[in-house]
Design a protein around this motif. Structure first.
Motif, PDB file in Angstrom:
ATOM      1  N   PRO A  35      -3.948  -6.058   6.509  1.00 48.80           N
ATOM      2  CA  PRO A  35      -3.358  -5.293   5.386  1.00 48.80           C
ATOM      3  C   PRO A  35      -2.283  -4.316   5.829  1.00 48.80           C
ATOM      4  O   PRO A  35      -1.443  -3.926   5.003  1.00 48.80           O
ATOM      5  CB  PRO A  35      -4.568  -4.554   4.803  1.00 48.80           C
ATOM      6  CG  PRO A  35      -5.753  -5.379   5.189  1.00 48.80           C
ATOM      7  CD  PRO A  35      -5.418  -5.973   6.530  1.00 48.80           C
ATOM      8  N   ILE A  36      -2.282  -3.884   7.100  1.00 49.71           N
ATOM      9  CA  ILE A  36      -1.277  -2.914   7.526  1.00 49.71           C
ATOM     10  C   ILE A  36       0.133  -3.461   7.361  1.00 49.71           C
ATOM     11  O   ILE A  36       1.091  -2.703   7.181  1.00 49.71           O
ATOM     12  CB  ILE A  36      -1.524  -2.518   9.022  1.00 49.71           C
ATOM     13  CG1 ILE A  36      -0.796  -1.211   9.346  1.00 49.71           C
ATOM     14  CG2 ILE A  36      -1.096  -3.616   9.981  1.00 49.71           C
ATOM     15  CD1 ILE A  36      -1.353  -0.007   8.660  1.00 49.71           C
ATOM     16  N   SER A  78       0.812   5.609   0.213  1.00 48.95           N
ATOM     17  CA  SER A  78       0.010   6.673   0.815  1.00 48.95           C
ATOM     18  C   SER A  78      -0.512   7.620  -0.250  1.00 48.95           C
ATOM     19  O   SER A  78      -0.126   7.553  -1.414  1.00 48.95           O
ATOM     20  CB  SER A  78       0.848   7.456   1.825  1.00 48.95           C
ATOM     21  OG  SER A  78       1.816   8.197   1.134  1.00 48.95           O
ATOM     22  N   LYS A 102      -9.685   2.143   6.405  1.00 53.51           N
ATOM     23  CA  LYS A 102      -9.383   0.755   6.753  1.00 53.51           C
ATOM     24  C   LYS A 102      -7.928   0.557   7.171  1.00 53.51           C
ATOM     25  O   LYS A 102      -7.625  -0.282   8.021  1.00 53.51           O
ATOM     26  CB  LYS A 102      -9.714  -0.151   5.567  1.00 53.51           C
ATOM     27  CG  LYS A 102     -11.202  -0.190   5.239  1.00 53.51           C
ATOM     28  CD  LYS A 102     -11.488  -1.107   4.058  1.00 53.51           C
ATOM     29  CE  LYS A 102     -12.979  -1.140   3.759  1.00 53.51           C
ATOM     30  NZ  LYS A 102     -13.297  -2.007   2.597  1.00 53.51           N
ATOM     31  N   LEU A 103      -7.028   1.311   6.558  1.00 54.22           N
ATOM     32  CA  LEU A 103      -5.611   1.146   6.898  1.00 54.22           C
ATOM     33  C   LEU A 103      -5.260   1.806   8.226  1.00 54.22           C
ATOM     34  O   LEU A 103      -4.292   1.417   8.874  1.00 54.22           O
ATOM     35  CB  LEU A 103      -4.725   1.724   5.793  1.00 54.22           C
ATOM     36  CG  LEU A 103      -4.556   0.852   4.544  1.00 54.22           C
ATOM     37  CD1 LEU A 103      -3.729   1.581   3.507  1.00 54.22           C
ATOM     38  CD2 LEU A 103      -3.918  -0.477   4.893  1.00 54.22           C
ATOM     39  N   VAL A 112       2.113  -2.222   4.222  1.00 56.69           N
ATOM     40  CA  VAL A 112       2.442  -0.807   4.011  1.00 56.69           C
ATOM     41  C   VAL A 112       3.953  -0.639   3.918  1.00 56.69           C
ATOM     42  O   VAL A 112       4.698  -1.105   4.776  1.00 56.69           O
ATOM     43  CB  VAL A 112       1.899   0.073   5.156  1.00 56.69           C
ATOM     44  CG1 VAL A 112       2.337   1.521   4.968  1.00 56.69           C
ATOM     45  CG2 VAL A 112       0.378  -0.003   5.193  1.00 56.69           C
ATOM     46  N   TYR A 149       0.829  -1.200   0.000  1.00 55.67           N
ATOM     47  CA  TYR A 149       0.000   0.000   0.000  1.00 55.67           C
ATOM     48  C   TYR A 149       0.864   1.251   0.000  1.00 55.67           C
ATOM     49  O   TYR A 149       1.835   1.357   0.728  1.00 55.67           O
ATOM     50  CB  TYR A 149      -0.909   0.010   1.232  1.00 55.67           C
ATOM     51  CG  TYR A 149      -1.987  -1.037   1.162  1.00 55.67           C
ATOM     52  CD1 TYR A 149      -3.198  -0.755   0.547  1.00 55.67           C
ATOM     53  CD2 TYR A 149      -1.790  -2.310   1.704  1.00 55.67           C
ATOM     54  CE1 TYR A 149      -4.197  -1.708   0.470  1.00 55.67           C
ATOM     55  CE2 TYR A 149      -2.787  -3.274   1.624  1.00 55.67           C
ATOM     56  CZ  TYR A 149      -3.984  -2.969   1.016  1.00 55.67           C
ATOM     57  OH  TYR A 149      -4.953  -3.919   0.953  1.00 55.67           O
ATOM     58  N   GLY A 169       4.966  -1.523   7.700  1.00 50.52           N
ATOM     59  CA  GLY A 169       3.887  -2.363   8.207  1.00 50.52           C
ATOM     60  C   GLY A 169       4.424  -3.608   8.889  1.00 50.52           C
ATOM     61  O   GLY A 169       3.905  -4.049   9.920  1.00 50.52           O
TER      62      GLY A 169
END
Length: 412
Positions: free
Chosen positions: A407-408, A7, A232-233, A411, A5, A297
């Motif tokens: 999901p974090i 930003s 969500k993140l 990142v 992910y 993450g």
């Protein structure tokens, strides 16, 4: 296939932070403010006790300092998003200068009363929280996305270092000179910080065209809450920090454990706490280097396992130094988690909502810590401290288990 992910903030190549004028001004201002605050933080409750001979009066002062974050956090977030972040930082520092000047004058004229100190303490705490929110929200406007984690690490290191050395120096100042001297030192350092803030260039907040035009404060607070819940993140790490604060509140009974059950001396307790503080310093120091080798993450999740390891060690700590090592591990990991969380919040929140999201999430986190402390006190009286450590370990294990595959972790 894993998704990494990114930003919302586009990468903008910038020179080293230590070569950027704005970073140097903000960092120096923060360092000076944090150091000066220790003189006030140590002296005020001691002065209250000297004047009242009441431990409850001291604890009331500490309770008052919790109120701004918990009660006014969301409102302060609205104001930070409505107005210039630099203007908020300057005006709140100026408010603190006026409060300290009033405190010094009242003390010097022998007119100082307990309600003066409560009122001044409340105003300073409120202004200090607003300053911190505005500074946090201004970071994405000043630094590139790739430098946010490093900037937060440097600020965390400076703050942790000042928290370590400041109280000792403040205590010596009280012993050698006077309470007035401590307050005057803080006043002078606030004035220097005020000048540095004024010299810092902070761009104005860009508000989307379709959101211009101020709604009610209540409506804007709801916007911040909705953004936090729907992001969500950001929501998952926010819940993690909240639960970590609760667990750390439960585990903060380690001083009582070391003194009552391990029969540690005051000097040993001091060493034990110092070992823990060094862990925090190390965490802030190595975070920029860890970021080059791991996804942030991943670091967030790995640090949770370190907190679990440090908590588990408490179950086997039969000496004060083992408790110190446990605190070292936990504090190291918590700093890594906090630095990454601050960067996540700055990157994945639209900047015009960042003050409100920060105010809302910070309010929730602050509520968790005193609740954990309250529960730990009752638990220790009804059952025993070792069983509390077992409970903390189980909660932390479940927390780590629940974050597997989140999901974090992807990142960058």
């Amino acid at each position: 296939m894993e998704v990494a992910y990114q930003s919302e903030i586009e990468p903008q190549p910038k020179p080293s932070l230590w070569k950027q004028r704005n970073f140097l001004l903000l960092w120096t201002s923060g360092l000076i403010w944090s150091f000066g605050f220790q003189f006030y933080y140590v002296a005020l409750p001691l002065l209250i006790y000297k004047l009242t001979q009441s431990a409850s009066a001291m604890s009331t002062m500490r309770a008052i300092e919790f109120i701004p974050n918990i009660v006014f956090g969301m409102i302060i977030g609205v104001l930070v998003d409505r107005y210039s972040r630099k203007g908020v930082m300057f005006s709140t520092t100026l408010v603190q200068v006026c409060c300290m000047l009033a405190l010094v004058l009242l003390l010097a004229s022998d007119q100082l009363q307990i309600w003066h100190m409560y009122l001044i303490g409340f105003i300073i705490s409120t202004a200090g929280y607003a300053f911190g929110n505005a500074q946090h929200s201004a970071f994405p406007q000043i630094f590139g996305k790739e430098q946010l984690t490093e900037a937060n690490s440097h600020f965390s290191f400076a703050n942790t270092l000042m928290n370590m050395i400041g109280p000792g120096i403040a205590g010596m100042m009280i012993a050698w000179l006077s309470y007035e001297a401590n307050f005057i030192v803080y006043l002078v350092l606030l004035l220097i910080s005020l000048i540095l803030v004024q010299l810092t260039a902070i761009p104005k907040t860009t508000i989307p065209v379709n959101q211009k035009g101020q709604s009610s404060i209540r409506g804007e607070m709801k916007e911040g809450w909705d953004e936090l819940i729907q992001n969500k993140l950001l929501l998952a790490p926010t819940i993690i920090i909240l639960l970590l604060n609760f667990i750390n509140g439960l585990g903060n009974i380690v001083v009582f454990y070391a003194v009552d059950l391990l029969h540690a001396t005051e000097e040993q307790v001091g060493f034990m706490l110092s070992i823990g503080a060094v862990g925090g310093l190390l965490g802030a120091l190595v975070m920029p280097h860890l970021k080059k080798r791991f996804r942030r993450g991943q670091l967030f999740l790995y640090a949770m396992y370190f907190v679990l390891a440090g908590t588990l060690l408490l179950n086997f700590a039969t000496t004060w130094w083992l408790v110190g090592i446990s605190q070292f591990i936990r504090t190291f990991a918590v700093i890594v988690i906090n630095v990454n969380y601050l960067s996540f919040r700055q990157e994945f929140t639209p900047n015009h909502l960042l003050g409100r999201v920060a105010g809302t999430s910070s309010m929730l986190m602050k509520l968790a810590l005193p609740f954990g402390l309250f529960i730990s006190g009752i638990w220790a009286e009804v059952w025993n401290v070792p069983s509390l450590f077992v409970c903390c370990s189980i909660l932390m294990f479940l927390l780590c288990l629940g974050m597997r595959g989140n999901p974090i972790g992807n990142v960058k």
